[in-house]
Structures are given as structure tokens and as C-alpha cells.
Enzyme design. Structure first.
Site, mmCIF file in Angstrom:
data_model
loop_
_atom_site.group_PDB
_atom_site.id
_atom_site.type_symbol
_atom_site.label_atom_id
_atom_site.label_comp_id
_atom_site.label_asym_id
_atom_site.label_seq_id
_atom_site.Cartn_x
_atom_site.Cartn_y
_atom_site.Cartn_z
ATOM 1 N N HIS A 109 32.785 50.266 43.008
ATOM 2 C CA HIS A 109 32.519 49.608 41.733
ATOM 3 C C HIS A 109 31.180 50.141 41.221
ATOM 4 C CE1 HIS A 109 31.258 46.190 39.179
ATOM 5 N NE2 HIS A 109 32.543 45.894 39.092
ATOM 6 N N LYS A 166 34.296 34.833 42.566
ATOM 7 C CA LYS A 166 35.580 35.451 42.902
ATOM 8 C C LYS A 166 36.256 34.719 44.054
ATOM 9 C CE LYS A 166 34.091 40.127 41.629
ATOM 10 N NZ LYS A 166 34.675 40.332 40.313
ATOM 11 N N CYS A 211 35.301 48.727 35.769
ATOM 12 C CA CYS A 211 33.979 49.110 36.328
ATOM 13 C C CYS A 211 34.137 50.018 37.553
ATOM 14 C CB CYS A 211 33.135 47.896 36.688
ATOM 15 S SG CYS A 211 32.802 46.836 35.292
ATOM 16 N N GLN A 266 35.277 41.842 46.879
ATOM 17 C CA GLN A 266 36.730 41.601 46.853
ATOM 18 C C GLN A 266 37.291 41.254 48.229
ATOM 19 O OE1 GLN A 266 38.364 41.283 44.125
ATOM 20 N NE2 GLN A 266 37.159 42.380 42.599
ATOM 21 N N ASP A 297 29.973 46.197 50.315
ATOM 22 C CA ASP A 297 30.263 45.436 49.119
ATOM 23 C C ASP A 297 31.478 44.566 49.444
ATOM 24 O OD1 ASP A 297 31.288 44.462 46.781
ATOM 25 O OD2 ASP A 297 31.131 46.343 45.660
HETATM 26 N N1 C6P Z 1 34.595 43.250 39.763
HETATM 27 C C1 C6P Z 1 36.562 43.134 38.365
HETATM 28 O O1 C6P Z 1 37.192 42.731 37.393
HETATM 29 P P1 C6P Z 1 29.708 40.746 40.110
HETATM 30 O O2 C6P Z 1 30.077 41.062 38.702
HETATM 31 O O3 C6P Z 1 28.284 41.112 40.409
HETATM 32 O O4 C6P Z 1 30.080 39.374 40.537
HETATM 33 O O5 C6P Z 1 30.625 41.696 41.023
HETATM 34 C C2 C6P Z 1 30.516 43.080 40.901
HETATM 35 C C3 C6P Z 1 31.543 43.747 41.742
HETATM 36 C C4 C6P Z 1 31.141 44.511 42.815
HETATM 37 N N2 C6P Z 1 32.020 45.101 43.636
HETATM 38 C C5 C6P Z 1 33.343 44.969 43.459
HETATM 39 C C6 C6P Z 1 34.276 45.645 44.404
HETATM 40 C C7 C6P Z 1 33.815 44.230 42.369
HETATM 41 O O6 C6P Z 1 35.134 44.112 42.195
HETATM 42 C C8 C6P Z 1 32.902 43.610 41.488
HETATM 43 C C9 C6P Z 1 33.369 42.867 40.274
HETATM 44 C C10 C6P Z 1 35.184 42.564 38.635
HETATM 45 O O7 C6P Z 1 37.030 43.969 39.140
HETATM 46 C C11 C6P Z 1 34.339 42.591 37.404
HETATM 47 S S1 C6P Z 1 33.992 44.224 36.845
#
Ligand code: C6P
Length: 416
Positions: free
Chosen positions: A131, A234, A373, A211, A208
């Protein structure tokens, strides 16, 4: 991971009744089908209630007040931290730093640990499925410090090329930072093996978990990782709070990220002394209601059992992949359901992913379209965008059927 013997089937229909928003109708006058869980999950009533209860009965700033409300609020907030520490099997609650989200957690790692430990010419190893929040902070630091960023390539079926990884490790990266589950391909990476190989090569390991932590059992000690980032929103919790996990011995040596109240023990005009972990990294008034809501979300997930969550999602993902692949012209990206989390990103011949999402919305089905993203992962497969359906514990096979029916409508409209 919970052994098969202990896995119990989840009752998604019963679970649904805990989520008020899932009872609403959409503009189409039909029940909502929410398939945008990788972007953010819905929240059960107990999470919403825990936050309302805080505002109605305890609202106070924490860590500094000596009155009853402040004591109760501090206790509730810190109880959430303890619960989260246990949830990912951290050695200590001091290893759980509250941040705003995964993105801020990775920025904390890059700014604090990266600044203190990386010099010109040092290598940081990422992967092509990251991401943007596990790419851009490192690119920013690389530009400042003259670091070398390298990327483990992807195979055609959306897995990490572990042979290439082995070769890249021979170049001596200081840090390997990778996702445990891709938000685009759904790939669940072999985190334990990746970490073991990195450690053997003398690198630290950051994961990370945005997910993965919401969808499967994650044990930081068993995985052997040094740092991990994830977001409450999430995993049935509120927006505005996330976790940066770090090994205590490493966190102790790291400089603070933001300066201000709470992260200090003492301030004089000519300097300050730092507070202890985890407060050293938590400047200013924290997201108190959100922390309490996060704790309630973990309690809810624990009541389901993370082994059961993962097993249920594998089942619904297998069903969804089978049904999607039977639609002519649909291509789903990433591995088969066995190596995949509950995500199906797809293209449909003759249509644009945004048009697909728009028509699905007209049918009451919420999905996401775009690059999610994860532009490099899309580029790898020569596409600009996909439509993505992502599932959670409250989704049912009937909802997958509604998605598939609606996709046939899209085909009809576009003559695809
Ligand atoms: N992905 C998606 O629709 P935040 O926004 O900081 O809570 O998470 C960022 C992030 C980091 N790593 C992974 C693997 C992610 O999937 C995400 C967030 C969302 O896929 C929003 S772009």
C-alpha cells in the site's frame, strides 16, 4: 492460528443483527450489500455503545486528571491497550503505541527508527504489493538520507517471488517492511518465513498488518517480527485510532516522534526528559473514546474467535471467486482463495471499473473502484484500476449472489 479442531462455523446472519447500518435500505430501495470492508469495516452496536457510554458518563481527559471521571476514563482507555496487547500476543502493554492509523504508525517507524538508524547507502526492502503508506514514508526518508529502496517482485499469480527475496537479502538491507495481506490482490504473505529469512540476514522486520490483523489470528512473537502497524477502523472499531507495535528493547532506543504534553516527564526552558513507554510516543490528548471503542471491537472479535473469522472468510472468498470467475470477461487478480484474504479485485472486459462500481451502487451494492492506494501492484499487471469487493464476518453467500447478478446487469448495459 487456531487449530482446525477448534474452528467453529460463524453464523453471519446472527452476526449481522449486531450491526445497525446493515439493516438500512439504499437509494435503490433494497437492503444494503456492504462489500467495501477492506476500506473500512462496519461497527457493531457494542462498539458504538461503548463510545456513547464514555461520552455520557465518563468524558474527561486522561493520564493527568485526579478526579473520578478522569480516573474512570484512564482505566477504560488503558484496559483497551491491555486487551490489544493480549490480542496480538505482545510481551508487554508498553509495546502498544496508539497512533491515528496504520499510515501514521509506519510514518512513526520511518521518522523515529529510520532517522536514528539509517544512513546514506543503507537499504530498505519493501515489496511490489505494498500500500502507498508502506512506500511513500520510505521514499521520503530515502530522498532525505540517500537510502536505497528495493522491492521484492510479484509472480504472475500475485505471490511474492521468494527466490528473488532471498537474493535481495544478500545485499544486506537494514529493514524488511512488508504487508501481511495485500489490499488489492488479497495475497496473504508467508510472514513467519519472510521474517525468519530477514532475521537470518541481519535485518529488522516490520509488518503492515492493516488487512491481516482484522481477519486472522496474528501473534507477533510467533511471527518473530519487530514492528507491526494496524488500524481499528478496519476491524470493527472506530476511525481515528491505530496501533504501532514495537519490541520494547527497540522502542526504548528510538527517539520520540511528536513533541508536546504526555510524552515528557519534565520540561524546563532548556530542555525536557522523556516519559516512559508507551507514552513517549503519544504526544497530546489521545483519541480516548476511540481507544475505548477499539477495546470493545477487540472484545467482539475475541468472542467470535479469530480462527473462526479466518475460516469463515476463506469459505466466502472461495464462493465469491468461483462465482465471479464464471462471468465471461471477468478477471480476478491475485492467488486462489487458499492464499488469499477476503478480497476480490477484478476487471470486466469492455467496462471501466468506476462504471462497474457506479452501477453496483445503483443496485445497493457498495464496492470500491480505483487503484486502492496500491498503484505499483496495478502497474505490475498493466492495469490502472480494478473494482474490488471485500468481505467480512457479516457478509453472506446471498450477498455474493446479488453482486454476481448485478454484474450480469452491467454486462448487459455495456454489451460486454
Ligand atoms: N487501505 C483500502 O481501501 P489507514 O488508512 O492508515 O487506516 O490504512 C492504510 C493502509 C495500509 N496498508 C494496507 C495494506 C491498507 O489496506 C491500508 C488501507 C484502504 O484498501 C484505504 S486506501
Amino acid at each position: 492460528m487456531t487449530s482446525d479442531a477448534k474452528v467453529h462455523a460463524l453464523d453471519a446472519r446472527k452476526i449481522r443483527s449486531d450491526f445497525p447500518v446493515l439493516g438500512r435500505e439504499t437509494q435503490a430501495g433494497v437492503p444494503l450489500v456492504y462489500l467495501d470492508n477492506a476500506a473500512t469495516s462496519q461497527k457493531p452496536k457494542m462498539v458504538i455503545d461503548s463510545m456513547t457510554h464514555y461520552y455520557e458518563h465518563q468524558n474527561a481527559n486522561i493520564h493527568r486528571g485526579i478526579h473520578r471521571l478522569a480516573e474512570e476514563a484512564t482505566e477504560a482507555y488503558e484496559a483497551a491497550r491491555l486487551r490489544i496487547a493480549k490480542f496480538i500476543d505482545a510481551r508487554s502493554w508498553r509495546e502498544i503505541i496508539f497512533t491515528r492509523n496504520t499510515t501514521e504508525s509506519i510514518n512513526l517507524l520511518a521518522r523515529s527508527w529510520g532517522h536514528a538508524n539509517l544512513q546514506s547507502g543503507d537499504r530498505v526492502l519493501l515489496t511490489e504489493m505494498e500500500h502507498h503508506s508502506n512506500i511513500v514514508p520510505w521514499q521520503m526518508l530515502a530522498a532525505e538520507r540517500g537510502l536505497v529502496l528495493e522491492f521484492v517482485p510479484l509472480t504472475d499469480d500475485g505471490m511474492l517471488d521468494l527466490e528473488a527475496y532471498r537474493s535481495l537479502l544478500e545485499r544486506g538491507p537494514k529493514l524488511v517492511s512488508f504487508t501481511q495481506m495485500s489490499n488489492m490482490l488479497g495475497t496473504i504473505t508467508p510472514a513467519k518465513e519472510i521474517a525468519e529469512m530477514a532475521r537470518a540476514a541481519g535485518a529488522l522486520v516490520a509488518v503492515d498488518g492493516a488487512q491481516s490483523v482484522p481477519h486472522m489470528p496474528v501473534d507477533v512473537q510467533d511471527l518473530g517480527v519487530d514492528f507491526m502497524a494496524f488500524s481499528a477502523h478496519k476491524m470493527l472499531g472506530p476511525t481515528g485510532i491505530g496501533v504501532f507495535y514495537g519490541r520494547e528493547d527497540l522502542l526504548k532506543e528510538m527517539p520520540p516522534f511528536l513533541g508536546g504534553g504526555d510524552m515528557i516527564k519534565r520540561v524546563q526552558l532548556d530542555g525536557f526528559t522523556l516519559n516512559e513507554l508507551p507514552y513517549k510516543f503519544e504526544a497530546g490528548t489521545p483519541p480516548i473514546a476511540e481507544g475505548i471503542g477499539f477495546g470493545a471491537a477487540i472484545e467482539y472479535l475475541e468472542s467470535l474467535g479469530m480462527g473462526n473469522v479466518h475460516a469463515y472468510e476463506q469459505q466466502i472468498t472461495e464462493y465469491a471467486l468461483d462465482r465471479l470467475e464464471e462471468i465471461p470477461g471477468v478477471r480476478v487478480y491475485g492467488p486462489s482463495y487458499k492464499d488469499k484474504g477476503a478480497v476480490a479485485s477484478f476487471t470486466m472486459e469492455g467496462t471501466h471499473p468506476h462504471d462497474v462500481a457506479q452501477i453496483l451502487d445503483n443496485e445497493g451494492i457498495a464496492v470500491r473502484a480505483g487503484h486502492h492506494c496500491a498503484m505499483p501492484a496495478h502497474e505490475k499487471y498493466d492495469i490502472l484500476a480494478t473494482t474490488r469487493a471485500s468481505f467480512y464476518v457479516y457478509n453472506t453467500e446471498d450477498e455474493v449472489d446479488r453482486l454476481v447478478e448485478a454484474l450480469y446487469k452491467v454486462k448487459g448495459l455495456f454489451g460486454a
